[in-house]
Design a protein around this motif. Sequence first.
Motif, short mmCIF file in Angstrom:
data_model
loop_
_atom_site.label_atom_id
_atom_site.label_comp_id
_atom_site.label_asym_id
_atom_site.label_seq_id
_atom_site.Cartn_x
_atom_site.Cartn_y
_atom_site.Cartn_z
N LEU A 46 0.82 -1.21 0.00
CA LEU A 46 0.00 0.00 0.00
C LEU A 46 0.86 1.26 0.00
CD1 LEU A 46 -2.79 -1.08 2.51
CD2 LEU A 46 -3.01 -0.79 0.03
N VAL A 47 1.97 1.24 0.73
CA VAL A 47 2.88 2.38 0.75
C VAL A 47 3.46 2.61 -0.64
CG1 VAL A 47 5.15 3.16 1.59
CG2 VAL A 47 3.45 2.26 3.19
N ILE A 48 3.87 1.54 -1.30
CA ILE A 48 4.41 1.67 -2.66
C ILE A 48 3.36 2.25 -3.59
CG2 ILE A 48 5.18 0.33 -4.66
CD1 ILE A 48 6.56 -1.57 -2.60
N ALA A 49 2.15 1.75 -3.50
CA ALA A 49 1.07 2.25 -4.36
C ALA A 49 0.76 3.72 -4.09
CB ALA A 49 -0.17 1.39 -4.17
N SER A 50 0.89 4.14 -2.83
CA SER A 50 0.54 5.52 -2.49
C SER A 50 1.53 6.53 -3.04
CB SER A 50 0.41 5.68 -0.98
OG SER A 50 1.67 5.67 -0.36
N LEU A 51 2.75 6.12 -3.34
CA LEU A 51 3.72 7.06 -3.89
C LEU A 51 3.24 7.68 -5.20
CD1 LEU A 51 7.17 5.39 -3.14
CD2 LEU A 51 6.19 7.44 -2.11
#
Length: 131
Positions: free
Chosen positions: A108-113
């Motif tokens: 999710l962190v990767i996607a939020s970038l």
Amino acid sequence: MSTWTISRVGDDEGLPLFLEHGGNAPYLDHISGVLRLLYEGMESAPPAYAALDEAGLLTPVTLTIDVNEDRRYTVPDVLVVDVERLATLTGEPLERLHRSGVLRLAILVIASLGNIQQLIARKQALPNAVG
């Protein structure tokens, strides 16, 4: 005649914070829930960061954000999840992250970038976009 007024968000035309006869307005309940979720996330963040760091997945980067020709923000040492390292992670470290739920958070962190560019575009679209 009562001079009592209902507190509102922003100004006299904003959303009410309280119901006329007592209790929280739906907006205040919503914001309280958001703040509660953020608080809970802050408490669970240190173990998640430690697990990601132990797996070698955190990488410091410098974010450079150009809002307009005259305004640039530079944010050094932002920790991000390294996509390439995550893609090569196998075995016990991968299983540990999966079982703890941290793997899902990392994804999710990767996607939020990707949202950073959208936020910059929104800021740039504002009239007289400054600071």
